[in-house]
Write an enzyme that holds these catalytic residues in place. Structure first.
Site, short mmCIF file in Angstrom:
data_model
loop_
_atom_site.label_atom_id
_atom_site.label_comp_id
_atom_site.label_asym_id
_atom_site.label_seq_id
_atom_site.Cartn_x
_atom_site.Cartn_y
_atom_site.Cartn_z
N SER A 295 0.82 -1.21 0.00
CA SER A 295 0.00 0.00 0.00
C SER A 295 0.86 1.26 0.00
O SER A 295 1.58 1.53 -0.96
CB SER A 295 -0.95 -0.04 1.19
OG SER A 295 -1.93 0.96 1.12
N ASP A 306 10.25 5.39 -9.92
CA ASP A 306 9.88 5.96 -11.22
C ASP A 306 10.72 7.18 -11.58
O ASP A 306 11.07 7.40 -12.74
CB ASP A 306 8.40 6.35 -11.22
CG ASP A 306 7.49 5.18 -11.57
OD1 ASP A 306 7.99 4.05 -11.68
OD2 ASP A 306 6.27 5.40 -11.71
N LYS A 320 -0.51 -4.40 -3.08
CA LYS A 320 -1.81 -3.83 -2.71
C LYS A 320 -1.94 -2.47 -3.40
O LYS A 320 -1.52 -1.44 -2.87
CB LYS A 320 -1.97 -3.67 -1.21
CG LYS A 320 -3.35 -3.13 -0.81
CD LYS A 320 -3.46 -2.90 0.68
CE LYS A 320 -4.83 -2.36 1.05
NZ LYS A 320 -5.05 -0.98 0.55
#
Length: 441
Positions: A295, A306, A320
């Site tokens: 999460s 990224d 998740k």
């Protein structure tokens, strides 16, 4: 015939209440559905015709059972219903503080019931009274709690500031139970712990589950900077996530600009939050993850990955990639409902997939204990079993069955809250992180 007419009239009252509580389209959908009608009929029948009289508490339990059954039928592991008592605990946890005894608890039984003490917090009532890790809680204020769900035991121990709670425990090696009378005090949830390894700072986040994580992280980084660190390790292993806003704040602490996470609902995909432009740390860093990182942990790791801000080291994360919205219900309970999916800055969806680390390393801190079970041996015979070069000997019982479980190594607890305990010998991920940072200029 009169009774049937009375039942219909009673059901009519129930239908009227449904219309009063729900928007008209939802009410009509429920009442036009045979299963919706049957739900009301079942409750009406039980209330009126069940052999034994049902007190209000039992009727409430029936309705809560219906709520739980409805949520369970979704078969969604991240949608849940919390009864009022458990919902109250959640609100305390979100605030990051409560009034209790200062002990961390875990289930005492394999089915998740009961409670035993994992550790006591320095300077708080449990530690001052002499309670110890390993104590199994038997009673709270005279009530047997050995078969209650862990959260209910926790709820009984917490309470109002300055009030007394009496706890009876069983301690290994002590012939009789021990009784402790404690006065509840304010307990702050510490979610961030730190350490320093040379010029490398180490920050571990245990959870994103309360509103104090952001402030605790800032304090931790400021403290490490004051000690002259040049590089940073952010450890998100075993962090199951928590609040999306706290995940945004933590990621923003290491990013100069750009979207941190997107959310996708049924009808809309949009940027949920962006970096504030005021990072707390802009030096070299790495992020540690394992299969229990989920999460908000994945949101932070995914954003830093990224943007190429930090290499992610460890195991593939849990996966998740959905978020929940909590709804407070009329009975004080809480419905936690999956309402959106989140995406990384490059719009990667990781639900059920997880994040793949830049450098994959197995988490070796707490390996799976060696265990076995079998049958078919001669009663009372000694059985030798070898697995991965390790041999153990066990004795079969009267039915020829045998089992063995290697004792689990207990996780070391820090002397002070917020102080991380590191094991450079056993922790392969941490060792690889240090190698990576030491190679940077």
């Amino acid at each position: 015939m009169k009774k049937r007419a009375w039942l219909i009239a009673g059901l009519g009252v129930a239908l009227a209440l449904v219309y009063a509580q729900l928007p008209r389209p939802q009410a009509e959908n429920l009442l036009q559905n045979p299963n919706g009608q049957a739900l009301l009929e079942v409750y009406q029948r039980i209330q009126q015709d069940y052999l034994e009289p049902l007190p209000r508490e039992k009727l409430n339990a029936l309705l809560e059972g219906a709520i739980g059954g409805m949520v369970s039928a979704l078969k969604d592991p991240f949608t849940s219903y919390s009864p009022p008592q458990r919902a109250s605990l959640r609100q305390e946890d979100l605030r990051g503080e409560f009034f209790g005894i200062g002990a961390t608890l875990s289930p005492a039984n394999p089915d998740g019931t009961g409670a035993k003490i994992e550790g006591v917090m320095k300077g708080l009532p449990a530690q001052r009274a002499g309670m110890r890790a390993g104590d199994v809680i038997l009673e709270v204020d005279g009530v047997d709690v050995t078969g209650l769900p862990l959260q209910e035991v926790v709820a009984r121990i917490r309470g109002r500031e300055g009030t007394k709670v009496t706890i009876k425990v069983r301690r290994e090696g002590t012939p009789a139970p021990l009784v402790f009378e404690l006065i509840r005090e304010k307990v702050e949830i510490i979610s961030v712990s730190t350490a320093r390894i040379g010029d490398v700072g180490y920050v571990a986040l245990e959870t994103f589950g309360n509103f104090k994580v952001e402030d605790q992280l800032k304090k931790a980084i400021d403290g490490l900077k004051a000690q002259g660190i040049k590089k940073l390790i952010l450890d998100l292993r075993d962090n199951g996530g928590g609040l999306l806003d706290q995940g945004c704040a933590v990621a923003s602490a290491f990013l100069k600009e750009g979207p941190i996470v997107y959310t996708r609902t049924k009808n809309l995909t949009r940027v949920w939050c962006e970096a504030s432009g005021k990072p707390l740390w802009d030096g070299p860093m790495v992020v540690l993850v394992n299969g229990n990182s989920a999460s908000a942990s994945e949101i932070v790791a995914g954003a830093l990955q990224d943007y190429g801000r930090a290499k992610v080291i460890g195991e593939k994360t849990f996966g998740k990639g959905v978020g929940q919205t909590p709804y407070t219900l009329a009975n004080g309970g809480e419905l936690t409902l999956v309402t959106f999916e989140w995406l990384t800055p490059k719009r990667r969806a990781i639900n059920k997939e997880g994040l793949k680390p830049d450098i994959e390393v197995k988490d070796t801190r707490f390996p799976t204990p060696f265990s076995l079970q079998g049958a078919g041996a001669p009663p009372g015979a000694e059985v030798s079993v070898t697995l991965n070069g390790k041999t153990v000997k066990v004795k079969a019982d009267a039915e020829g069955k045998f089992t063995y479980a290697e004792p689990q190594r207990q996780r070391p607890l820090p002397e002070d809250r917020g102080q991380a305990v590191l094991d450079l010998e056993q922790d392969a991920i941490l060792k690889r992180a240090l190698q990576e940072l030491n190679a940077t200029r």
